[in-house]
Design a protein around this motif. Sequence first.
Motif, PDB file in Angstrom:
ATOM      1  N   ALA A  38       0.836  -1.204   0.000  1.00 16.79           N
ATOM      2  CA  ALA A  38       0.000   0.000   0.000  1.00 16.79           C
ATOM      3  C   ALA A  38       0.868   1.250   0.000  1.00 16.79           C
ATOM      4  O   ALA A  38       0.584   2.221  -0.713  1.00 16.79           O
ATOM      5  N   ARG A  39       1.941   1.238   0.781  1.00 14.07           N
ATOM      6  CA  ARG A  39       2.862   2.392   0.794  1.00 14.07           C
ATOM      7  C   ARG A  39       3.512   2.591  -0.572  1.00 14.07           C
ATOM      8  O   ARG A  39       3.628   3.713  -1.053  1.00 14.07           O
ATOM      9  N   GLU A  40       3.968   1.483  -1.174  1.00 10.79           N
ATOM     10  CA  GLU A  40       4.593   1.575  -2.497  1.00 10.79           C
ATOM     11  C   GLU A  40       3.609   2.139  -3.517  1.00 10.79           C
ATOM     12  O   GLU A  40       3.977   3.001  -4.320  1.00 10.79           O
ATOM     13  N   ASN A  41       2.365   1.653  -3.489  1.00 12.24           N
ATOM     14  CA  ASN A  41       1.351   2.168  -4.417  1.00 12.24           C
ATOM     15  C   ASN A  41       1.086   3.643  -4.172  1.00 12.24           C
ATOM     16  O   ASN A  41       0.983   4.430  -5.119  1.00 12.24           O
ATOM     17  N   THR A  42       0.981   4.040  -2.917  1.00 13.60           N
ATOM     18  CA  THR A  42       0.726   5.436  -2.581  1.00 13.60           C
ATOM     19  C   THR A  42       1.856   6.325  -3.075  1.00 13.60           C
ATOM     20  O   THR A  42       1.616   7.384  -3.669  1.00 13.60           O
ATOM     21  N   GLU A  43       3.094   5.901  -2.869  1.00 12.29           N
ATOM     22  CA  GLU A  43       4.234   6.687  -3.349  1.00 12.29           C
ATOM     23  C   GLU A  43       4.198   6.821  -4.868  1.00 12.29           C
ATOM     24  O   GLU A  43       4.422   7.903  -5.413  1.00 12.29           O
ATOM     25  N   ARG A  44       3.899   5.719  -5.555  1.00 12.94           N
ATOM     26  CA  ARG A  44       3.840   5.743  -7.016  1.00 12.94           C
ATOM     27  C   ARG A  44       2.720   6.682  -7.483  1.00 12.94           C
ATOM     28  O   ARG A  44       2.914   7.501  -8.375  1.00 12.94           O
ATOM     29  N   TRP A  45       1.544   6.575  -6.853  1.00 17.03           N
ATOM     30  CA  TRP A  45       0.418   7.431  -7.243  1.00 17.03           C
ATOM     31  C   TRP A  45       0.697   8.896  -6.936  1.00 17.03           C
ATOM     32  O   TRP A  45       0.326   9.779  -7.707  1.00 17.03           O
ATOM     33  N   ASP A  46       1.359   9.172  -5.805  1.00 17.94           N
ATOM     34  CA  ASP A  46       1.714  10.555  -5.483  1.00 17.94           C
ATOM     35  C   ASP A  46       2.698  11.110  -6.505  1.00 17.94           C
ATOM     36  O   ASP A  46       2.587  12.271  -6.922  1.00 17.94           O
ATOM     37  N   ASP A  47       3.674  10.290  -6.931  1.00 17.75           N
ATOM     38  CA  ASP A  47       4.615  10.717  -7.973  1.00 17.75           C
ATOM     39  C   ASP A  47       3.872  11.022  -9.272  1.00 17.75           C
ATOM     40  O   ASP A  47       4.144  12.025  -9.931  1.00 17.75           O
ATOM     41  N   GLU A  48       2.919  10.150  -9.628  1.00 15.72           N
ATOM     42  CA  GLU A  48       2.135  10.374 -10.846  1.00 15.72           C
ATOM     43  C   GLU A  48       1.316  11.662 -10.736  1.00 15.72           C
ATOM     44  O   GLU A  48       1.209  12.414 -11.711  1.00 15.72           O
ATOM     45  N   ASP A  49       0.759  11.927  -9.557  1.00 15.31           N
ATOM     46  CA  ASP A  49       0.002  13.167  -9.352  1.00 15.31           C
ATOM     47  C   ASP A  49       0.902  14.388  -9.521  1.00 15.31           C
ATOM     48  O   ASP A  49       0.506  15.383 -10.147  1.00 15.31           O
ATOM     49  N   ARG A  50       2.105  14.328  -8.957  1.00 13.04           N
ATOM     50  CA  ARG A  50       3.036  15.458  -9.088  1.00 13.04           C
ATOM     51  C   ARG A  50       3.417  15.679 -10.555  1.00 13.04           C
ATOM     52  O   ARG A  50       3.485  16.817 -11.022  1.00 13.04           O
ATOM     53  N   GLU A  51       3.660  14.596 -11.291  1.00 15.36           N
ATOM     54  CA  GLU A  51       3.978  14.718 -12.718  1.00 15.36           C
ATOM     55  C   GLU A  51       2.797  15.337 -13.475  1.00 15.36           C
ATOM     56  O   GLU A  51       2.978  16.192 -14.334  1.00 15.36           O
ATOM     57  N   TRP A  52       1.604  14.880 -13.147  1.00 10.60           N
ATOM     58  CA  TRP A  52       0.381  15.393 -13.785  1.00 10.60           C
ATOM     59  C   TRP A  52       0.241  16.888 -13.512  1.00 10.60           C
ATOM     60  O   TRP A  52      -0.014  17.678 -14.418  1.00 10.60           O
ATOM     61  N   ASP A  53       0.426  17.271 -12.243  1.00  2.59           N
ATOM     62  CA  ASP A  53       0.319  18.678 -11.866  1.00  2.59           C
ATOM     63  C   ASP A  53       1.398  19.520 -12.543  1.00  2.59           C
ATOM     64  O   ASP A  53       1.149  20.659 -12.955  1.00  2.59           O
ATOM     65  N   ALA A  54       2.606  18.974 -12.667  1.00  2.00           N
ATOM     66  CA  ALA A  54       3.711  19.704 -13.277  1.00  2.00           C
ATOM     67  C   ALA A  54       3.450  19.977 -14.762  1.00  2.00           C
ATOM     68  O   ALA A  54       3.937  20.958 -15.317  1.00  2.00           O
ATOM     69  N   LYS A  55       2.669  19.138 -15.393  1.00  2.00           N
ATOM     70  CA  LYS A  55       2.333  19.335 -16.806  1.00  2.00           C
ATOM     71  C   LYS A  55       1.238  20.377 -16.978  1.00  2.00           C
ATOM     72  O   LYS A  55       0.853  20.698 -18.095  1.00  2.00           O
ATOM     73  N   GLY A  56       0.715  20.879 -15.860  1.00  2.00           N
ATOM     74  CA  GLY A  56      -0.330  21.886 -15.936  1.00  2.00           C
ATOM     75  C   GLY A  56      -1.699  21.296 -16.191  1.00  2.00           C
ATOM     76  O   GLY A  56      -2.607  21.996 -16.634  1.00  2.00           O
ATOM     77  N   ALA A  57      -1.839  20.029 -15.927  1.00  2.00           N
ATOM     78  CA  ALA A  57      -3.128  19.372 -16.159  1.00  2.00           C
ATOM     79  C   ALA A  57      -4.153  19.873 -15.155  1.00  2.00           C
ATOM     80  O   ALA A  57      -3.828  20.239 -14.038  1.00  2.00           O
ATOM     81  N   THR A  58      -5.380  19.869 -15.576  1.00  2.00           N
ATOM     82  CA  THR A  58      -6.468  20.280 -14.698  1.00  2.00           C
ATOM     83  C   THR A  58      -7.298  19.063 -14.325  1.00  2.00           C
ATOM     84  O   THR A  58      -7.320  18.077 -15.061  1.00  2.00           O
ATOM     85  N   PRO A  59      -8.007  19.141 -13.209  1.00  2.00           N
ATOM     86  CA  PRO A  59      -8.837  18.004 -12.810  1.00  2.00           C
ATOM     87  C   PRO A  59      -9.884  17.684 -13.879  1.00  2.00           C
ATOM     88  O   PRO A  59     -10.344  18.572 -14.598  1.00  2.00           O
ATOM     89  N   GLY A  60     -10.238  16.439 -13.959  1.00  2.00           N
ATOM     90  CA  GLY A  60     -11.236  15.998 -14.930  1.00  2.00           C
ATOM     91  C   GLY A  60     -10.622  15.787 -16.289  1.00  2.00           C
ATOM     92  O   GLY A  60      -9.411  15.858 -16.472  1.00  2.00           O
ATOM     93  N   TRP A  61     -11.457  15.517 -17.272  1.00  2.00           N
ATOM     94  CA  TRP A  61     -10.988  15.346 -18.630  1.00  2.00           C
ATOM     95  C   TRP A  61     -12.077  15.755 -19.596  1.00  2.00           C
ATOM     96  O   TRP A  61     -13.224  15.928 -19.250  1.00  2.00           O
ATOM     97  N   ASP A  62     -11.679  15.893 -20.818  1.00  2.00           N
ATOM     98  CA  ASP A  62     -12.613  16.230 -21.886  1.00  2.00           C
ATOM     99  C   ASP A  62     -12.888  14.949 -22.662  1.00  2.00           C
ATOM    100  O   ASP A  62     -11.972  14.306 -23.176  1.00  2.00           O
ATOM    101  N   ASP A  63     -14.160  14.581 -22.767  1.00  2.00           N
ATOM    102  CA  ASP A  63     -14.513  13.352 -23.463  1.00  2.00           C
ATOM    103  C   ASP A  63     -14.013  13.335 -24.901  1.00  2.00           C
ATOM    104  O   ASP A  63     -13.795  12.290 -25.488  1.00  2.00           O
ATOM    105  N   GLU A  64     -13.854  14.506 -25.500  1.00  2.00           N
ATOM    106  CA  GLU A  64     -13.380  14.584 -26.891  1.00  2.00           C
ATOM    107  C   GLU A  64     -11.958  14.056 -27.028  1.00  2.00           C
ATOM    108  O   GLU A  64     -11.547  13.635 -28.092  1.00  2.00           O
ATOM    109  N   ASP A  65     -11.190  14.074 -25.917  1.00  2.00           N
ATOM    110  CA  ASP A  65      -9.805  13.614 -25.959  1.00  2.00           C
ATOM    111  C   ASP A  65      -9.703  12.102 -25.816  1.00  2.00           C
ATOM    112  O   ASP A  65      -8.636  11.535 -25.984  1.00  2.00           O
ATOM    113  N   GLN A  66     -10.812  11.459 -25.494  1.00  2.00           N
ATOM    114  CA  GLN A  66     -10.810  10.019 -25.244  1.00  2.00           C
ATOM    115  C   GLN A  66     -11.084   9.252 -26.532  1.00  2.00           C
ATOM    116  O   GLN A  66     -11.876   9.661 -27.363  1.00  2.00           O
TER     117      GLN A  66
END
Length: 98
Positions: A68-96
């Motif tokens: 669980a700790r390993e998964n949390t660390e990995r997910w937190d890293d992914e969140d930081r990468e996502w935030d660093a790219k300037g991504a916003t919460p949610g998504w646009d269905d057109e991009d899917q």
Amino acid sequence: MSGIRWSLGSPGPAAPLDPGLTRRELLVPYWYNVDTKSVESDETRGQDANVMGPYATEAEARQAIEHARENTERWDDEDREWDAKGATPGWDDEDQED
């Protein structure tokens, strides 16, 4: 974000069964009790126990918090990468893809 994230989703593809497992290990799932910090089986687990699992073996259940700790660390890293790219919460269905 701190703490451990919990996921109720599928952990991914199942690992191949270990041919060395006993019949009991194949039939009785194991759980990690978060409150008592101990491994329990279906036979010993209380109905209202705060547990993680099920796991196929006692050894897997003993590693529950570490995984669980390993998964949390990995997910937190992914969140930081996502935030660093300037991504916003949610998504646009057109991009899917359909």
